[in-house]
Design an enzyme around this catalytic site. Structure first.
Site, PDB file in Angstrom:
ATOM      1  N   ARG A  83      56.476 138.682 -14.899  1.00  0.00           N
ATOM      2  CA  ARG A  83      56.979 137.330 -15.178  1.00  0.00           C
ATOM      3  C   ARG A  83      55.935 136.450 -15.847  1.00  0.00           C
ATOM      4  O   ARG A  83      55.869 135.250 -15.576  1.00  0.00           O
ATOM      5  CB  ARG A  83      57.458 136.632 -13.894  1.00  0.00           C
ATOM      6  N   ARG A 103      58.971 129.950 -16.262  1.00  0.00           N
ATOM      7  CA  ARG A 103      58.981 128.496 -16.044  1.00  0.00           C
ATOM      8  C   ARG A 103      57.646 127.873 -15.687  1.00  0.00           C
ATOM      9  O   ARG A 103      57.504 126.654 -15.757  1.00  0.00           O
ATOM     10  CB  ARG A 103      60.010 128.159 -14.948  1.00  0.00           C
ATOM     11  N   ARG A 163      63.603 126.264 -22.798  1.00  0.00           N
ATOM     12  CA  ARG A 163      64.726 126.337 -21.850  1.00  0.00           C
ATOM     13  C   ARG A 163      65.519 125.033 -21.809  1.00  0.00           C
ATOM     14  O   ARG A 163      66.701 125.026 -21.461  1.00  0.00           O
ATOM     15  CB  ARG A 163      64.216 126.673 -20.451  1.00  0.00           C
ATOM     16  N   ASP A 200      66.216 140.512 -19.140  1.00  0.00           N
ATOM     17  CA  ASP A 200      66.416 140.520 -17.693  1.00  0.00           C
ATOM     18  C   ASP A 200      67.026 141.848 -17.278  1.00  0.00           C
ATOM     19  O   ASP A 200      67.787 142.442 -18.046  1.00  0.00           O
ATOM     20  CB  ASP A 200      67.327 139.366 -17.241  1.00  0.00           C
ATOM     21  N   TYR A 237      72.802 143.530  -6.744  1.00  0.00           N
ATOM     22  CA  TYR A 237      73.398 142.337  -7.373  1.00  0.00           C
ATOM     23  C   TYR A 237      74.874 142.548  -7.671  1.00  0.00           C
ATOM     24  O   TYR A 237      75.712 141.675  -7.453  1.00  0.00           O
ATOM     25  CB  TYR A 237      72.654 141.980  -8.664  1.00  0.00           C
TER      26      TYR A 237
HETATM   27  O1  CP3 Z   1      58.143 139.709 -16.649  1.00  0.00           O
HETATM   28  C1  CP3 Z   1      58.498 139.099 -17.696  1.00  0.00           C
HETATM   29  O2  CP3 Z   1      57.873 138.140 -18.157  1.00  0.00           O
HETATM   30  C2  CP3 Z   1      59.683 139.644 -18.458  1.00  0.00           C
HETATM   31  C3  CP3 Z   1      60.959 139.037 -18.203  1.00  0.00           C
HETATM   32  C4  CP3 Z   1      61.691 139.307 -16.903  1.00  0.00           C
HETATM   33  C5  CP3 Z   1      62.593 138.368 -16.339  1.00  0.00           C
HETATM   34  N1  CP3 Z   1      63.223 138.956 -15.282  1.00  0.00           N
HETATM   35  C6  CP3 Z   1      62.821 137.016 -16.860  1.00  0.00           C
HETATM   36  C7  CP3 Z   1      63.523 136.021 -16.011  1.00  0.00           C
HETATM   37  C8  CP3 Z   1      61.750 140.452 -16.105  1.00  0.00           C
HETATM   38  C9  CP3 Z   1      60.946 141.743 -16.215  1.00  0.00           C
HETATM   39  C10 CP3 Z   1      62.726 140.206 -15.096  1.00  0.00           C
HETATM   40  C11 CP3 Z   1      63.099 141.224 -14.084  1.00  0.00           C
HETATM   41  C12 CP3 Z   1      64.035 140.852 -13.015  1.00  0.00           C
HETATM   42  N2  CP3 Z   1      65.129 140.036 -13.095  1.00  0.00           N
HETATM   43  C13 CP3 Z   1      63.997 141.399 -11.727  1.00  0.00           C
HETATM   44  C14 CP3 Z   1      63.019 142.434 -11.245  1.00  0.00           C
HETATM   45  C15 CP3 Z   1      61.673 141.853 -11.019  1.00  0.00           C
HETATM   46  C16 CP3 Z   1      61.589 140.903  -9.871  1.00  0.00           C
HETATM   47  O3  CP3 Z   1      61.202 139.762 -10.113  1.00  0.00           O
HETATM   48  O4  CP3 Z   1      61.883 141.337  -8.765  1.00  0.00           O
HETATM   49  C17 CP3 Z   1      65.050 140.843 -10.982  1.00  0.00           C
HETATM   50  C18 CP3 Z   1      65.385 141.109  -9.532  1.00  0.00           C
HETATM   51  C19 CP3 Z   1      65.773 139.995 -11.865  1.00  0.00           C
HETATM   52  C20 CP3 Z   1      67.022 139.248 -11.576  1.00  0.00           C
HETATM   53  C21 CP3 Z   1      66.819 137.797 -11.757  1.00  0.00           C
HETATM   54  N3  CP3 Z   1      66.662 137.174 -12.989  1.00  0.00           N
HETATM   55  C22 CP3 Z   1      66.784 136.802 -10.766  1.00  0.00           C
HETATM   56  C23 CP3 Z   1      66.900 137.061  -9.270  1.00  0.00           C
HETATM   57  C24 CP3 Z   1      66.610 135.569 -11.421  1.00  0.00           C
HETATM   58  C25 CP3 Z   1      66.609 134.202 -10.824  1.00  0.00           C
HETATM   59  C26 CP3 Z   1      65.258 133.966 -10.267  1.00  0.00           C
HETATM   60  C27 CP3 Z   1      64.856 132.537 -10.315  1.00  0.00           C
HETATM   61  O5  CP3 Z   1      63.678 132.353 -10.002  1.00  0.00           O
HETATM   62  O6  CP3 Z   1      65.661 131.665 -10.644  1.00  0.00           O
HETATM   63  C28 CP3 Z   1      66.496 135.832 -12.797  1.00  0.00           C
HETATM   64  C29 CP3 Z   1      66.273 134.826 -13.869  1.00  0.00           C
HETATM   65  C30 CP3 Z   1      65.054 135.023 -14.711  1.00  0.00           C
HETATM   66  N4  CP3 Z   1      64.654 136.222 -15.252  1.00  0.00           N
HETATM   67  C31 CP3 Z   1      64.149 134.004 -15.121  1.00  0.00           C
HETATM   68  C32 CP3 Z   1      63.196 134.629 -15.956  1.00  0.00           C
HETATM   69  C33 CP3 Z   1      62.051 133.966 -16.692  1.00  0.00           C
HETATM   70  C34 CP3 Z   1      64.261 132.521 -14.796  1.00  0.00           C
HETATM   71  C35 CP3 Z   1      65.221 131.996 -15.794  1.00  0.00           C
HETATM   72  C36 CP3 Z   1      65.212 130.509 -15.965  1.00  0.00           C
HETATM   73  O7  CP3 Z   1      65.937 129.820 -15.247  1.00  0.00           O
HETATM   74  O8  CP3 Z   1      64.537 130.054 -16.900  1.00  0.00           O
END
Ligand code: CP3
Length: 343
Positions: A23, A27, A36, A72, A149
Site C-alpha cells: 500500500r 491515502r 481521489r 485492487d 469478500y
Molecule cells: O499496495 C499498493 O500500493 C497497490 C495497490 C493495492 C490496493 N489494494 C489499493 C487500495 C493493493 C495491492 C491492494 C490489495 C488489497 N485490496 C487487499 C490485500 C492486501 C491487504 O491490504 O490485505 C485487500 C484485502 C483489498 C480489498 C480492499 N481494497 C479493501 C478491504 C479496501 C478498503 C480498505 C480501506 O482502508 O478503506 C480496499 C480499497 C483500497 N485498495 C484502497 C487502496 C489505496 C483505498 C481506496 C480509497 O478509498 O482511496
C-alpha cells in the site's frame, strides 16, 4: 537499472537490502488524496493513465526499490459476474454476495484480456514510464481471501458464511475455489506477459484458518495457481497475515518469496521455511506511528536478525495505514539502505 529487489527475490547478493511497502500508494500521501478528490477508487483503477499516475507517486517521492501496480485484488470479481464498489468508510461492498451453488455455477471464468484489459494496459504504461528505475510488481488476491469478500459481501470478522459454505458444502466450496483459481492464474500470467517483473499473491485473511483446514480446503487450489504462474519464470511472492502456524504449508503451496507478518520473528520464520525461499517483511505497520528512536531500533533489529542471509526484502507485515506520516515512511526506506549497505 535498479535490480536489487529482483536479485533479493532470487537470493543473489545485493549492495543494500531492497525495500518497498505494501500500500505504498494510497491515502497517506497528499498527492493520492488530491487525485481521489476528483476520481473514485474504481475510476483510478479502471483508467490506465490514472493507475500509472498513482503507481508513480511513491516512486517519485520515496527511495523504494520496487513499484507495485495500482489496482485492487477485487477487480476480477466484476467480470466474473459479481460487481462491487468501495463505500466510503465501509470498505468494499459486493452488490449480490455469492452464497448458493447456483450462484457459484453462474460465475464466469473471464478471460483477463477482455474483462481486465485495462489493468494489463496500465502494466504496459507503467513499465514504459519506469524505464528501469525500479522493477514492477503485479498482484492478485488468493482464492480464500477473494471468497471471503464474495461470500460475506464485504469485510468480515468471523467469516461465518464463508466457513459455513466451506464446511457444509465442500463440493460447492471447491467449485468456487477452482473458478477463482483459474481466473487468478490466468490474470497473473497475463500481467507478466504485459510486463510485470514479479507478482505477489495476497492471501491476507488466510490466518483465519487452522493448519488442517488450510491444508484441506485451500492449499491445493493455491498450489495449482502458483505452479502455473511459476512457469513464467518471474519471482512469485506468497503473502498472508496471521500465518504463524501456516508458514510451512504456505511454502509447500509455492512461491519463491514468502511474505511474513510481524507476529513471527523473521529469523525464526526463515529457519522454519528453510534456505530455499527468500523472505519479505516484517515490520508492524503501526511502528510507523512510533517515535523515531523506537522506529529506528526496530528497523535495526529486523535487519540485524537476518544479517548474513541472502534474500531479504524489507517491507511491512501488512499495508500502510491511511493516517501514516509520510516522513516516517521516508525515514524507514533511507534507514534500511543506510544500515544494510554492504562493505
Ligand atoms: O499496495 C499498493 O500500493 C497497490 C495497490 C493495492 C490496493 N489494494 C489499493 C487500495 C493493493 C495491492 C491492494 C490489495 C488489497 N485490496 C487487499 C490485500 C492486501 C491487504 O491490504 O490485505 C485487500 C484485502 C483489498 C480489498 C480492499 N481494497 C479493501 C478491504 C479496501 C478498503 C480498505 C480501506 O482502508 O478503506 C480496499 C480499497 C483500497 N485498495 C484502497 C487502496 C489505496 C483505498 C481506496 C480509497 O478509498 O482511496
Amino acid at each position: 537499472m535498479n535490480d536489487r529487489f529482483l536479485r533479493a527475490c532470487r537470493r543473489e547478493p545485493v549492495d543494500r537490502t531492497p525495500v518497498w511497502f505494501m500500500r505504498q500508494a494510497g491515502r497517506y500521501m497528499a498527492e493520492y488524496r488530491a487525485l481521489r478528490a476528483k476520481h473514485s477508487m474504481l475510476e483510478l483503477c479502471r483508467t490506465p493513465e490514472l493507475s500509472l499516475q498513482v503507481t508513480m507517486q511513491p516512486i517519485n517521492r520515496l527511495p523504494v526499490d520496487a513499484a507495485i501496480l495500482f489496482a485492487d485484488i477485487l477487480l476480477p470479481l466484476e467480470p466474473m459476474g459479481a460487481p462491487f464498489d468501495f463505500a466510503a468508510g465501509e470498505g468494499p461492498v459486493i452488490f449480490e454476495p455469492v452464497r448458493s451453488r447456483a450462484q457459484i455455477d453462474a460465475l464466469r471464468e473471464c478471460d483477463p484480456h477482455e474483462g481486465l484489459g485495462y489493468v494489463l494496459e496500465a502494466v504496459r504504461l507503467i513499465r514504459r514510464e519506469l524505464d528501469g528505475k525500479t522493477p514492477l510488481i503485479g498482484f492478485a488476491g488468493a482464492p480464500f481471501t477473494l471468497a471471503s469478500y464474495l461470500v460475506e459481501g464485504g469485510k468480515s470478522s468471523h467469516y461465518v458464511r464463508t466457513k459455513k459454505l466451506m464446511y457444509g458444502e465442500p463440493d460447492a466450496w471447491n467449485a468456487l475455489m477452482a473458478k477463482l483459481s483459474n481466473v487468478v492464474a490466468k490474470y497473473l500470467v497475463a500481467q507478466v506477459e504485459a510486463g510485470a517483473q514479479a507478482v505477489q499473491l495476497f492471501d491476507s485473511w488466510i490466518g483465519a484458518l487452522s493448519p488442517t483446514d488450510y491444508a484441506t480446503y485451500v492449499q491445493p487450489h493455491v498450489a495449482r495457481i502458483l505452479r502455473e504462474v511459476e512457469t513464467c519464470g518471474v519471482p512469485v511472492i506468497h503473502f498472508g497475515t496471521g500465518t504463524a502456524s501456516l508458514l510451512e504449508l504456505q511454502r509447500d503451496a509455492g512461491g519463491s518469496v514468502i511474505g511474513v507478518d510481524w507476529r513471527t520473528p523473521l529469523d525464526n520464520a526463515w529457519d522454519r521455511l528453510g534456505p530455499g525461499v527468500a523472505v519479505q517483511g516484517n515490520m508492524d505497520p503501526l511502528l510507523l506511528f512510533a517515535p523515531k528512536d523506537v522506529l529506528e531500533a526496530q528497523v535495526r533489529r529486523i535487519l540485524g536478525s537476518v544479517r548474513g542471509r541472502e534474500g531479504h526484502i524489507f517491507n511491512l507485515g501488512h499495508g500502510i495505514l491511511p493516517e501514516t506520516p509520510v516522513e516516517n515512511v521516508q525515514f524507514v526506506a533511507d534507514l534500511v539502505h543506510q544500515v544494510s549497505e554492504r562493505a
